[in-house]
Design an enzyme around this catalytic site. Structure first.
Site, PDB file in Angstrom:
ATOM      1  N   TYR A   8      92.684  53.547  97.748  1.00 56.09           N
ATOM      2  CA  TYR A   8      92.285  54.477  98.801  1.00 56.09           C
ATOM      3  C   TYR A   8      92.448  53.788 100.151  1.00 56.09           C
ATOM      4  O   TYR A   8      92.238  52.569 100.271  1.00 56.09           O
ATOM      5  CB  TYR A   8      90.823  54.873  98.592  1.00 56.09           C
ATOM      6  CG  TYR A   8      90.530  56.343  98.758  1.00 56.09           C
ATOM      7  CD1 TYR A   8      91.246  57.299  98.038  1.00 56.09           C
ATOM      8  CD2 TYR A   8      89.541  56.795  99.620  1.00 56.09           C
ATOM      9  CE1 TYR A   8      90.974  58.654  98.169  1.00 56.09           C
ATOM     10  CE2 TYR A   8      89.252  58.141  99.759  1.00 56.09           C
ATOM     11  CZ  TYR A   8      89.974  59.060  99.034  1.00 56.09           C
ATOM     12  OH  TYR A   8      89.701  60.402  99.164  1.00 56.09           O
ATOM     13  N   ASP A  13      88.226  66.979  87.431  1.00 55.70           N
ATOM     14  CA  ASP A  13      86.783  67.147  87.231  1.00 55.70           C
ATOM     15  C   ASP A  13      86.359  68.466  87.870  1.00 55.70           C
ATOM     16  O   ASP A  13      86.439  68.633  89.092  1.00 55.70           O
ATOM     17  CB  ASP A  13      86.022  65.980  87.871  1.00 55.70           C
ATOM     18  CG  ASP A  13      84.533  66.005  87.560  1.00 55.70           C
ATOM     19  OD1 ASP A  13      84.064  66.976  86.930  1.00 55.70           O
ATOM     20  OD2 ASP A  13      83.836  65.051  87.941  1.00 55.70           O
ATOM     21  N   ASN A  15      73.611  69.045  91.329  1.00 55.75           N
ATOM     22  CA  ASN A  15      72.874  68.727  90.108  1.00 55.75           C
ATOM     23  C   ASN A  15      72.889  67.230  89.840  1.00 55.75           C
ATOM     24  O   ASN A  15      73.779  66.497  90.301  1.00 55.75           O
ATOM     25  CB  ASN A  15      73.489  69.452  88.899  1.00 55.75           C
ATOM     26  CG  ASN A  15      73.305  70.955  88.970  1.00 55.75           C
ATOM     27  OD1 ASN A  15      72.233  71.445  89.316  1.00 55.75           O
ATOM     28  ND2 ASN A  15      74.357  71.689  88.658  1.00 55.75           N
ATOM     29  N   ASP A  27      81.582  58.913  91.872  1.00 57.12           N
ATOM     30  CA  ASP A  27      81.854  59.768  90.709  1.00 57.12           C
ATOM     31  C   ASP A  27      83.350  59.836  90.415  1.00 57.12           C
ATOM     32  O   ASP A  27      83.770  59.822  89.251  1.00 57.12           O
ATOM     33  CB  ASP A  27      81.273  61.165  90.923  1.00 57.12           C
ATOM     34  CG  ASP A  27      81.738  61.813  92.230  1.00 57.12           C
ATOM     35  OD1 ASP A  27      82.226  61.113  93.137  1.00 57.12           O
ATOM     36  OD2 ASP A  27      81.585  63.047  92.354  1.00 57.12           O
TER      37      ASP A  27
END
Length: 276
Positions: free
Chosen positions: A120, A150, A19, A129
């Protein structure tokens, strides 16, 4: 004297694999404050399917329709601020913003860097995101350790210590799991993903068994992984939950300290307003 809120608006676009969420941010109405001291506030949000076959024109017309639904003319939109994990959509969004709104599409963190140290192993390998939700949670909860969950296409756990994004975990998503069950088993009924109450019950029908298993199963996953992640940290952590399924899960677990369904969209707003 505080600065007056700007008259212009922002389109906030979170492009996911399934989405695309679109938020409209503008001057807050009386009684509504912007997140983290932002001059604008999130006024409305919409969800559209991410269509790989879309064109710049179809994307632009969709965004234009949403803006007009909110009573905005194209010239009232100052910028389109984007987090994307679907690279095939990026060029289309840039062209759509230019053609239909006469403004730039600015991508986080490429054009709008986030003030988080990214630890990271390959910093460019972490999804935009995930970084945006971690950043937004850090602004809303400025001190202490953070675990940000999330509940999206995947379920992600992000760990923030001080001003550093350490990384996290990725697990299956609630809706992804539900759809896999529904499409892979012909006799399974439609799954509502709603629990009747905070306490688990033994399902006496297939639909109840599925709903209880998914809702309480993901709640248990959140509780277990929060406990295990917390043991890796020096001191307690504030747990922030986001995503469309977070409010439903909050009814059956007490492991969330805050529920912020629009955390990512607010992160895009904060990233734009804090740009240099």
């Amino acid at each position: 004297m505080e600065n007056a809120a700007p008259d212009t608006h922002l389109l906030l676009v979170d492009v996911g694999n399934t989405n695309t969420k679109v938020g409209l941010a503008g001057p807050p109405p009386a009684g509504l404050a912007g997140p983290g001291g932002a001059a604008r506030a999130l006024l409305d949000a919409y969800s559209l399917p991410t269509d790989p076959a879309s064109t710049p024109d179809s994307l632009g017309l969709d965004l234009l329709a949403l803006a007009r639904h909110a009573g905005l003319a194209p010239e009232q939109v100052e910028a389109v601020v984007v987090s994307s994990v679907a690279p095939s959509q990026d060029g289309k969004l840039r062209e759509a913003a230019r053609r239909f709104f006469g403004c730039p599409a600015l991508f986080v963190p490429r054009e709008l860097p986030l003030p988080l140290e990214n630890r990271y192993a390959r910093p460019q390998g972490v999804g935009a995101d995930r970084l945006v939700t971690a950043f937004a949670a850090r602004v809303l909860v400025p001190e202490g350790n953070l675990i940000v969950i999330d509940f999206g296409t995947a379920t992600t756990f992000e760990v923030v210590v001080g001003n550093a994004y350490l990384g996290g975990l990725i697990g299956p998503g609630v809706l992804t799991s539900a759809r896999a069950l529904a499409t892979g088993t012909a006799k399974l009924p439609q799954i509502s993903l709603e629990a009747a109450g905070p306490d688990i019950e033994v399902g006496r029908s297939t639909s109840t068994s599925l709903n209880q298993g998914l809702v309480h199963g993901f709640a248990a996953m959140a509780e277990g992984l929060v406990a295990r992640l917390s043991r890796t940290l020096d001191g307690p952590a504030t747990v922030v939950a986001t995503g469309g399924f977070a409010p439903a899960l909050a009814k059956v677990t007490d492991c969330f300290d805050r529920v912020e369904p629009d955390l990512l969209l607010n992160g895009l707003l904060l990233a734009y307003e804090r740009k240099g």
